[in-house]
Design a protein around this motif. Structure first.
Motif, PDB file in Angstrom:
ATOM      1  N   TRP A  15       0.824  -1.195   0.000  1.00  0.00           N
ATOM      2  CA  TRP A  15       0.000   0.000   0.000  1.00  0.00           C
ATOM      3  C   TRP A  15       0.862   1.251   0.000  1.00  0.00           C
ATOM      4  CZ3 TRP A  15      -4.737   0.913  -1.305  1.00  0.00           C
ATOM      5  CH2 TRP A  15      -5.341   2.126  -0.947  1.00  0.00           C
ATOM      6  N   ARG A  18       2.271   1.599  -3.377  1.00  0.00           N
ATOM      7  CA  ARG A  18       1.280   2.163  -4.284  1.00  0.00           C
ATOM      8  C   ARG A  18       1.297   3.679  -4.205  1.00  0.00           C
ATOM      9  NH1 ARG A  18      -3.994   4.517  -4.649  1.00  0.00           N
ATOM     10  NH2 ARG A  18      -3.263   5.499  -2.752  1.00  0.00           N
ATOM     11  N   GLN A  58      -3.096  -2.513  -7.900  1.00  0.00           N
ATOM     12  CA  GLN A  58      -3.928  -1.430  -7.379  1.00  0.00           C
ATOM     13  C   GLN A  58      -3.982  -0.276  -8.364  1.00  0.00           C
ATOM     14  OE1 GLN A  58      -5.768  -0.829  -4.686  1.00  0.00           O
ATOM     15  NE2 GLN A  58      -5.513  -2.828  -3.742  1.00  0.00           N
ATOM     16  N   LEU A  61      -6.004  -1.033 -11.337  1.00  0.00           N
ATOM     17  CA  LEU A  61      -7.424  -0.992 -10.989  1.00  0.00           C
ATOM     18  C   LEU A  61      -7.925   0.438 -10.982  1.00  0.00           C
ATOM     19  CD1 LEU A  61      -9.252  -3.454  -9.894  1.00  0.00           C
ATOM     20  CD2 LEU A  61      -9.173  -2.228  -7.751  1.00  0.00           C
ATOM     21  N   GLU A  62      -7.083   1.360 -10.581  1.00  0.00           N
ATOM     22  CA  GLU A  62      -7.480   2.767 -10.505  1.00  0.00           C
ATOM     23  C   GLU A  62      -7.332   3.474 -11.846  1.00  0.00           C
ATOM     24  OE1 GLU A  62      -5.448   4.648  -7.166  1.00  0.00           O
ATOM     25  OE2 GLU A  62      -5.537   2.753  -6.095  1.00  0.00           O
ATOM     26  N   LEU A 187     -20.015  -4.091 -10.042  1.00  0.00           N
ATOM     27  CA  LEU A 187     -18.691  -4.583 -10.403  1.00  0.00           C
ATOM     28  C   LEU A 187     -18.756  -6.059 -10.736  1.00  0.00           C
ATOM     29  CD1 LEU A 187     -15.654  -4.089 -10.587  1.00  0.00           C
ATOM     30  CD2 LEU A 187     -15.508  -4.533  -8.146  1.00  0.00           C
ATOM     31  N   GLY A 203     -11.154 -12.445 -15.985  1.00  0.00           N
ATOM     32  CA  GLY A 203     -11.108 -11.981 -14.613  1.00  0.00           C
ATOM     33  C   GLY A 203     -10.855 -10.495 -14.484  1.00  0.00           C
ATOM     34  N   PRO A 205     -11.397  -6.658 -14.191  1.00  0.00           N
ATOM     35  CA  PRO A 205     -12.555  -5.979 -13.596  1.00  0.00           C
ATOM     36  C   PRO A 205     -13.364  -5.250 -14.656  1.00  0.00           C
ATOM     37  CG  PRO A 205     -10.559  -4.753 -13.133  1.00  0.00           C
ATOM     38  CD  PRO A 205     -10.134  -6.040 -13.782  1.00  0.00           C
ATOM     39  N   ALA A 229     -13.432  -1.681 -16.758  1.00  0.00           N
ATOM     40  CA  ALA A 229     -13.404  -0.801 -15.587  1.00  0.00           C
ATOM     41  C   ALA A 229     -12.110  -0.002 -15.515  1.00  0.00           C
ATOM     42  CB  ALA A 229     -13.585  -1.614 -14.310  1.00  0.00           C
ATOM     43  N   PRO A 247     -11.874  12.883 -12.399  1.00  0.00           N
ATOM     44  CA  PRO A 247     -11.614  13.015 -10.962  1.00  0.00           C
ATOM     45  C   PRO A 247     -10.705  11.892 -10.532  1.00  0.00           C
ATOM     46  CG  PRO A 247     -13.769  12.082 -11.373  1.00  0.00           C
ATOM     47  CD  PRO A 247     -13.154  12.296 -12.700  1.00  0.00           C
ATOM     48  N   GLU A 248      -9.435  12.151 -10.589  1.00  0.00           N
ATOM     49  CA  GLU A 248      -8.499  11.036 -10.458  1.00  0.00           C
ATOM     50  C   GLU A 248      -8.260  10.621  -9.023  1.00  0.00           C
ATOM     51  OE1 GLU A 248      -4.130  12.934 -10.706  1.00  0.00           O
ATOM     52  OE2 GLU A 248      -5.508  13.535 -12.284  1.00  0.00           O
ATOM     53  N   ARG A 249      -8.626  11.486  -8.111  1.00  0.00           N
ATOM     54  CA  ARG A 249      -8.324  11.116  -6.730  1.00  0.00           C
ATOM     55  C   ARG A 249      -9.322  11.774  -5.799  1.00  0.00           C
ATOM     56  NH1 ARG A 249      -3.588  12.197  -6.940  1.00  0.00           N
ATOM     57  NH2 ARG A 249      -2.953  10.120  -7.452  1.00  0.00           N
ATOM     58  N   GLN A 250      -9.657  11.056  -4.731  1.00  0.00           N
ATOM     59  CA  GLN A 250     -10.549  11.629  -3.745  1.00  0.00           C
ATOM     60  C   GLN A 250      -9.762  12.512  -2.794  1.00  0.00           C
ATOM     61  OE1 GLN A 250     -12.951   8.449  -2.000  1.00  0.00           O
ATOM     62  NE2 GLN A 250     -12.011   7.152  -3.522  1.00  0.00           N
ATOM     63  N   ALA A 251     -10.494  13.063  -1.848  1.00  0.00           N
ATOM     64  CA  ALA A 251      -9.824  13.900  -0.864  1.00  0.00           C
ATOM     65  C   ALA A 251      -8.819  13.073  -0.095  1.00  0.00           C
ATOM     66  CB  ALA A 251     -10.846  14.496   0.097  1.00  0.00           C
ATOM     67  N   SER A 252      -7.716  13.697   0.268  1.00  0.00           N
ATOM     68  CA  SER A 252      -6.707  12.962   1.027  1.00  0.00           C
ATOM     69  C   SER A 252      -7.225  12.761   2.427  1.00  0.00           C
ATOM     70  CB  SER A 252      -5.411  13.740   1.049  1.00  0.00           C
ATOM     71  OG  SER A 252      -5.592  14.979   1.695  1.00  0.00           O
TER      72      SER A 252
END
Lengths: 252, 252
Positions: A15, A18, A58, A61-62, A187, A203, A205, A229, A247-252
């Motif tokens: 993580w 990532r 990860q 997937l994003e 999904l 397999g 997504p 996806a 919108p590539e990223r949410q709030a930190s």
DNA sequence: CAGTGGTCTAGACCACTTG
DNA sequence: AAGTGGTCTAGACCACTGT
């Protein structure tokens, strides 16, 4: 800015990796650029290849990375906005609906679809296979299920197999009065055939869009569309407005 | 029916395992039932635990299984249909909109959100954190971003921190005339805070719903909602119709 | 405490693409 | 043939849940 060390609840290596890679992608890589191969990257970060791969998965997937066997890992372009809302009001196959009819067959619908259609689970339906292409890339594959009961004249269709017959079946469906539709998104993972159509591995997504078409006082057709996806962002424009940005990223 | 052996293109073990397990789930297991543990299952199928886990991950992604550390793997109930369409027309926080406001803060929006709002990337916004619960389980967390410019009087709000203030901010937003909205859905992975709110591990797959709210001649607010992808099916009812059943599988 | 799923390792081989 | 990502193994240890 600050002590990133001394975590009371240490986050997993993959993580953290990532996050580090994600920041590197933002600042040091351009779209389309190829990354070093997995063995090198793993060595560089001092982790096993499996761990490095977990981080790459990860990011894939994003929608940040794109990996192709035998080729390498590249930085993915922003996700494509694919209109699923207003642009598709009306029967499937209406002129200019972004889908391309490929083939049509008669078969028994899967149990789940039969239930949506409100028919017996062994009642045969017409299945029209379609694909959707955006910017030269296949983004979705779907199967339109049409019970024979909702388009009686359909049995007379005997166009040559292939796109011609598929279009003929959809054209026949449009003779019924359209009374509305209904959608859900969830999904899923690509089965072998979808994977092939979408140029992905089994397999992979996918976003499964289930659409029910109402007409003649009941459910006249059900479409199961599977969108990649990793590359797609489904847009539902309530006012014909389109979302421009990723919108590539949410709030930190 | 036929010779499943002698594959010219042999499918991966984990994929075959997924299929076998999936069929076993259909025929021999009830919702909520716990499966044998991973080490036993791996031994039973004669594969390494990592391979078995790859198959379980697929099934979890498809919403068929639920795994909890320290507890075990259980058969998941069908996905919950969550209305994202007609039930939510209007400003966020409108009465009976299924969301529960939790907290509100002033902060700078992430770059992507700032761009959607059409404001400078260092302009502060009000961020309202909300959660959505269905059937006793948290299904979504979101952040509503409201630029100070679109609700000038907002600076006067000084309700005590917590749900009260969050509700007050949304109430203030509703004074503007509502001119429409706009949605997109894409796949993402839960960040640490979202993961905690959704009772999942970081990186868990989520469906990110980005909603733009229009009012006063521009984008008045942007909401980023993250839904648990394993348990949720997002429904968009064009006619107030609800989808009843779970389309668990596409055509074979 | 014992038992579960989650993380990580070091290595091997395979399938695919490209020169 | 060389290089890439994809699959698989056998084992270890950790984090969490229950009793």
């Amino acid at each position: 800015m600050g002590t990133t060390q001394l975590e009371s609840v240490p986050e997993p290596k993959y993580w953290h990796l990532r996050t580090v890679l994600s920041e590197a992608l933002d600042s040091e890589f351009a779209v389309g650029q190829v990354l070093p191969n997995e063995r090198d990257l793993a060595a560089r970060f001092g982790v096993a290849r499996a761990t490095l791969r977990q981080a790459l998965e990860q990011l894939e997937l994003e929608g940040r990375l794109q990996r192709r066997r035998g080729v390498g890992t590249t930085v993915a372009p922003p996700r494509v906005g694919v209109a699923v809302g207003s642009a598709e009001l009306g029967w499937p196959g209406a002129p200019g609906d972004a889908w391309q009819a490929e083939e049509s067959d008669r078969a028994t619908a899967p149990a789940a679809v039969a239930e949506l259609l409100g028919i017996a689970k062994d009642e045969p339906v017409h299945i029209v296979r379609r694909t959707r292409v955006t910017g030269g890339q296949p983004v979705a594959a779907d199967l339109v299920h049409i019970p024979a009961s909702s388009v009686p004249d359909l049995t007379a269709i005997d166009a040559p197999a292939g796109p011609a017959r598929a279009r003929a079946v959809l054209r026949e469906l449009r003779r019924t009065e359209f009374e509305g539709q209904d959608r859900s998104v969830e999904l899923g993972s690509a089965r072998a055939d979808d994977a092939r159509a979408l140029d992905r591995l089994p397999g992979a997504p996918v976003l499964v869009v289930t659409t029910r078409y109402f007409g003649a006082g009941g459910t006249a057709a059900v479409s199961l569309a599977t969108y990649r996806a990793d590359t797609c962002r489904l847009t539902f424009g309530a006012d014909g407005v389109e979302i421009h940005h990723t919108p590539e990223r949410q709030a930190s």
